[in-house]
Design a protein around this motif. Sequence first.
Motif, mmCIF file in Angstrom:
data_model
loop_
_atom_site.group_PDB
_atom_site.id
_atom_site.type_symbol
_atom_site.label_atom_id
_atom_site.label_comp_id
_atom_site.label_asym_id
_atom_site.label_seq_id
_atom_site.Cartn_x
_atom_site.Cartn_y
_atom_site.Cartn_z
ATOM 1 N N ARG A 94 0.834 -1.208 0.000
ATOM 2 C CA ARG A 94 0.000 0.000 0.000
ATOM 3 C C ARG A 94 0.866 1.254 0.000
ATOM 4 N N SER A 95 1.861 1.283 0.883
ATOM 5 C CA SER A 95 2.712 2.460 0.968
ATOM 6 C C SER A 95 3.513 2.664 -0.304
ATOM 7 N N VAL A 96 4.160 1.607 -0.782
ATOM 8 C CA VAL A 96 5.006 1.736 -1.971
ATOM 9 C C VAL A 96 4.190 2.153 -3.190
ATOM 10 N N ALA A 97 3.000 1.611 -3.323
ATOM 11 C CA ALA A 97 2.153 1.948 -4.467
ATOM 12 C C ALA A 97 1.679 3.389 -4.436
ATOM 13 N N CYS A 102 7.890 2.942 -10.302
ATOM 14 C CA CYS A 102 8.327 1.655 -10.832
ATOM 15 C C CYS A 102 8.862 0.807 -9.687
ATOM 16 N N VAL A 103 8.432 -0.435 -9.602
ATOM 17 C CA VAL A 103 8.951 -1.393 -8.628
ATOM 18 C C VAL A 103 9.782 -2.418 -9.393
ATOM 19 N N HIS A 104 11.083 -2.462 -9.106
ATOM 20 C CA HIS A 104 11.994 -3.341 -9.835
ATOM 21 C C HIS A 104 12.020 -4.754 -9.266
ATOM 22 N N GLY A 116 -0.806 -4.369 -7.470
ATOM 23 C CA GLY A 116 -1.845 -3.987 -8.413
ATOM 24 C C GLY A 116 -3.108 -3.518 -7.721
ATOM 25 N N ASP A 117 -3.518 -4.242 -6.686
ATOM 26 C CA ASP A 117 -4.729 -3.869 -5.960
ATOM 27 C C ASP A 117 -4.566 -2.521 -5.267
ATOM 28 N N ARG A 118 -3.380 -2.290 -4.673
ATOM 29 C CA ARG A 118 -3.147 -1.029 -3.959
ATOM 30 C C ARG A 118 -3.014 0.136 -4.930
ATOM 31 N N ALA A 119 -2.369 -0.094 -6.064
ATOM 32 C CA ALA A 119 -2.256 0.969 -7.059
ATOM 33 C C ALA A 119 -3.634 1.327 -7.616
ATOM 34 N N GLU A 120 -4.446 0.314 -7.870
ATOM 35 C CA GLU A 120 -5.792 0.554 -8.382
ATOM 36 C C GLU A 120 -6.616 1.356 -7.388
ATOM 37 N N ALA A 121 -6.497 1.000 -6.104
ATOM 38 C CA ALA A 121 -7.251 1.721 -5.074
ATOM 39 C C ALA A 121 -6.814 3.174 -4.971
ATOM 40 N N ALA A 122 -5.552 3.428 -5.273
ATOM 41 C CA ALA A 122 -5.019 4.793 -5.198
ATOM 42 C C ALA A 122 -5.201 5.557 -6.506
ATOM 43 N N GLY A 123 -5.802 4.903 -7.506
ATOM 44 C CA GLY A 123 -5.992 5.559 -8.785
ATOM 45 C C GLY A 123 -4.695 5.783 -9.543
ATOM 46 N N ARG A 125 -1.201 3.995 -11.779
ATOM 47 C CA ARG A 125 -0.721 2.890 -12.603
ATOM 48 C C ARG A 125 0.756 2.717 -12.300
ATOM 49 N N LEU A 126 1.167 1.504 -12.024
ATOM 50 C CA LEU A 126 2.502 1.224 -11.509
ATOM 51 C C LEU A 126 3.244 0.295 -12.467
ATOM 52 N N THR A 127 4.448 0.698 -12.844
ATOM 53 C CA THR A 127 5.294 -0.167 -13.672
ATOM 54 C C THR A 127 6.012 -1.162 -12.778
#
Length: 240
Positions: A94-97, A102-104, A116-123, A125-127
């Motif tokens: 949640r925090s990182v998103a 980009c998460v390597h 993916g779920d946390r990025a979606e909740a935060a609106g 898009r995460l590479t």
Amino acid sequence: MSRSDRAAQIRANLETVRARIEAACRKADRSPEEVSLIAVTKTYPAEDVRILASLGVTDVGENRDQEAAPKAAETADLGLTWHFVGQLQTNKARSVASYADCVHSVDRDRLARALGDRAEAAGRRLTCLVQVNLDDDSRAGVIGPRGGVDPSDALDLAARIDEHDALELGGVMAVAPREGDPYTAFSRLYGVASRIRDRYPRATAISAGMSGDLEAAVERGATHLRLGAALLGNRRSIVG
């Protein structure tokens, strides 16, 4: 050390690093424009991030969420691109998103789903990059001490990332084994990257190479270098 002295030190280090990258690219018959520099600021203060930004370095990497989150917040005015490059526990997704672009270090299905779920909740898009374990004794289903999936499992994990609406599959990442030839290791990573890129043409990133082995990484196709000590000097505790 005064800010001006620190800025001069970092500027000199940056010039040296860029010269190394240019020389490595010439040897590999590549353009330096193909290689992005990520400044890994683990243990360094936010003021160093500001100095780097003033010198044109706007890709910043961090290894630990508890350090990265406040540093990203403190420098939010700089328009930086934040790369999370360390091993990541699912409960930190949640925090990182919330701040990373980009998460390597995605090395398991559960982490991909959580991000993916946390990025979606935060609106957002995460590479995400698939972290590959290049240790000679890597085995399918076993994550080593520095993270990463066995090369034979990388394509399956890439598929899990690609299928989530809030995630963008960016490519691959790896750390060279502590023992052995980095050229051989990064050649292995290039092979994994090629297989993923064949199926997902936009997944072109190869995050490989640190301060001690950037030449090997460039020669073996790296598109992103993660450099800390070469830019900022010996690791030290955050001050201020």
